[in-house]
Design a protein around this motif. Structure first.
Motif, mmCIF file in Angstrom:
data_model
loop_
_atom_site.group_PDB
_atom_site.id
_atom_site.type_symbol
_atom_site.label_atom_id
_atom_site.label_comp_id
_atom_site.label_asym_id
_atom_site.label_seq_id
_atom_site.Cartn_x
_atom_site.Cartn_y
_atom_site.Cartn_z
ATOM 1 N N TYR A 51 44.413 60.950 9.236
ATOM 2 C CA TYR A 51 43.032 61.403 9.386
ATOM 3 C C TYR A 51 42.424 61.757 8.030
ATOM 4 N N ALA A 52 43.208 62.348 7.138
ATOM 5 C CA ALA A 52 42.705 62.705 5.804
ATOM 6 C C ALA A 52 42.329 61.461 5.008
ATOM 7 N N ARG A 53 43.102 60.376 5.133
ATOM 8 C CA ARG A 53 42.767 59.154 4.413
ATOM 9 C C ARG A 53 41.425 58.590 4.883
ATOM 10 N N ARG A 54 41.169 58.677 6.155
ATOM 11 C CA ARG A 54 39.890 58.181 6.665
ATOM 12 C C ARG A 54 38.734 59.083 6.266
ATOM 13 N N LEU A 55 38.995 60.358 6.132
ATOM 14 C CA LEU A 55 37.959 61.263 5.636
ATOM 15 C C LEU A 55 37.545 60.900 4.212
ATOM 16 N N LEU A 56 38.519 60.606 3.362
ATOM 17 C CA LEU A 56 38.200 60.269 1.975
ATOM 18 C C LEU A 56 37.497 58.918 1.872
ATOM 19 N N ARG A 57 37.827 57.990 2.753
ATOM 20 C CA ARG A 57 37.113 56.720 2.762
ATOM 21 C C ARG A 57 35.662 56.917 3.216
ATOM 22 N N MET A 58 35.476 57.753 4.217
ATOM 23 C CA MET A 58 34.124 58.038 4.702
ATOM 24 C C MET A 58 33.303 58.774 3.652
ATOM 25 N N TYR A 119 45.308 50.446 4.553
ATOM 26 C CA TYR A 119 45.757 51.727 5.082
ATOM 27 C C TYR A 119 47.263 51.943 4.885
ATOM 28 N N ARG A 120 48.028 50.857 4.868
ATOM 29 C CA ARG A 120 49.470 51.037 4.791
ATOM 30 C C ARG A 120 49.984 51.195 3.369
ATOM 31 N N TYR A 206 32.641 58.127 12.702
ATOM 32 C CA TYR A 206 33.309 57.115 11.883
ATOM 33 C C TYR A 206 34.521 56.527 12.613
ATOM 34 N N LEU A 207 35.310 57.395 13.227
ATOM 35 C CA LEU A 207 36.470 56.912 13.970
ATOM 36 C C LEU A 207 36.047 56.101 15.191
ATOM 37 N N LEU A 208 34.978 56.538 15.846
ATOM 38 C CA LEU A 208 34.512 55.819 17.026
ATOM 39 C C LEU A 208 34.009 54.419 16.671
ATOM 40 N N LEU A 209 33.296 54.316 15.550
ATOM 41 C CA LEU A 209 32.773 53.014 15.146
ATOM 42 C C LEU A 209 33.879 52.058 14.697
ATOM 43 N N ARG A 210 34.991 52.602 14.193
ATOM 44 C CA ARG A 210 36.069 51.769 13.679
ATOM 45 C C ARG A 210 37.267 51.717 14.627
ATOM 46 N N ARG A 211 37.058 52.052 15.892
ATOM 47 C CA ARG A 211 38.202 52.125 16.810
ATOM 48 C C ARG A 211 38.846 50.765 17.048
ATOM 49 N N ASP A 212 38.076 49.687 16.917
ATOM 50 C CA ASP A 212 38.651 48.356 17.131
ATOM 51 C C ASP A 212 39.343 47.807 15.892
ATOM 52 N N ARG A 213 39.147 48.456 14.746
ATOM 53 C CA ARG A 213 39.751 47.966 13.498
ATOM 54 C C ARG A 213 40.831 48.893 12.960
ATOM 55 N N GLU A 214 41.165 49.932 13.711
ATOM 56 C CA GLU A 214 42.211 50.844 13.259
ATOM 57 C C GLU A 214 43.583 50.263 13.569
ATOM 58 N N PRO A 215 44.556 50.432 12.647
ATOM 59 C CA PRO A 215 45.858 49.793 12.841
ATOM 60 C C PRO A 215 46.789 50.546 13.773
ATOM 61 N N PHE A 216 46.502 51.825 14.093
ATOM 62 C CA PHE A 216 47.474 52.556 14.911
ATOM 63 C C PHE A 216 47.131 52.444 16.390
#
Length: 322
Positions: A51-58, A119-120, A206-216
């Motif tokens: 979650y922290a990595r996605r915060l910094l990207r946002m 992300y990995r 941000y997470l909702l908009l990218r839910r189809d592109r998240e790897p987990f």
């Protein structure tokens, strides 16, 4: 003050409050990221780190958008207000430090994002850069509040200047870091908490908009959204704890009772909006599938935006009444 005029003021400040929302989210994202990374290392779990990595990207996207809007506003203000150019030339230290801090913040976010790649491909330890960005965020908030305080004092001096012989003279109030108001550090802390709340609110979208592109997987994604809701809730409640100090500071208008009543109304509206958003975040934090309720996410984001609009309107009324 008539209700219709009060509504016109808030409607005019809705757009600035929206971009302020982006700016606070950019500054609050490293703060939340540093907290999540610390919790992840203490508990030995990877969910807070993801979650922290996605915060910094946002944060980089929010920061670039805010800088573009801020540059346009500053350029227009310098073109339309000659006294602002003179004021900046007379005391350029604080504006220059703020510009350097903002540039360093954006460059650091860009370097951090480009160095990670996918992300990995994770760095060995993300906590030091997040902590450094958090310190830089607090410095930016401190410089911004100091500059706005002195700028408001200079604007009031210009508005209250009298003309003699066709020449209008106003005293020069220089912006210096040594003249700190008693409530400045409390204002910086409250702004940091508010920025963390804004970052959490935008991270849900941000997470909702990218839910189809998240790897987990689905469970990990739901856990990340619940973590974002809990982070927003805690930051929002802590930010609301500073409301009594803000109330006493902004409503102290003995010579303008109508304006004081309007400011109180706006502050109450701000508190109600933030409490409503906190109630929605509680619901999302307890939901097994937060992404199945996108209406709650959109409503919480709208309530925070309305709360910021009300707070910005109260500050503007306090400026003209003071």
């Amino acid at each position: 003050m008539p209700v219709a005029e009060l509504l016109r003021i808030t409607a005019a400040l809705a757009a600035p409050a929206f971009f302020l929302f982006f700016g606070l989210a950019a500054l609050g994202a490293p703060l939340l990221a540093a907290i999540c990374l610390t919790v992840g290392q203490v508990r030995g779990t990877q969910h807070p780190e993801a979650y922290a990595r996605r915060l910094l990207r946002m944060a980089l996207t929010c920061a670039l958008l805010t800088c573009a809007v801020l540059a346009a506003i500053i350029g227009l203000a310098l073109y339309r207000l000659p006294w602002l150019r003179d004021w900046l030339l007379a005391a350029p230290l604080v504006p220059a430090l703020l510009a350097v801090a903002i540039a360093a913040f954006c460059v650091s976010l860009a370097v951090l994002r480009l160095s990670r790649g996918t992300y990995r491909s994770l760095p060995l330890n993300s906590l030091p850069p997040a902590a450094a960005l958090s310190i830089l965020s607090v410095v930016i908030l401190w410089l911004t509040l100091s500059l706005l305080r002195d700028l408001a004092a200079q604007a009031q001096a210009v508005l209250g200047a009298t003309s003699q012989g066709g020449i209008t003279l106003a005293p020069l109030i220089q912006s210096v870091l040594s003249s700190t108001a008693p409530l400045l550090f409390a204002a910086v802390l409250a702004s940091a908490l508010a920025s963390a709340m804004c970052a959490g609110a935008w991270s849900l979208e941000y997470l909702l908009l990218r839910r189809d592109r998240e790897p987990f997987g689905r469970d990990a994604f739901a856990h990340a959204m619940r973590l974002a809701a809990r982070s927003s809730l805690r930051s929002g409640l802590l930010a609301l704890s500073f409301m009594p100090a803000l109330w006493g500071r902004l409503t102290n208008l003995p010579n303008a009772p109508e304006d004081s009543l309007a400011v109180r109304t706006l502050l109450i509206a701000c508190g109600v909006c933030i409490l409503g958003a906190c109630a929605l975040w509680v619901t999302l934090a307890r939901s097994k599938r937060p992404c199945s309720s996108p209406g709650l996410l959109h409503c919480s984001l709208t309530l925070v935006w309305l709360g910021l609009t009300a707070a910005l309107s109260a500050a503007l009324l306090r400026f003209y009444a003071g």
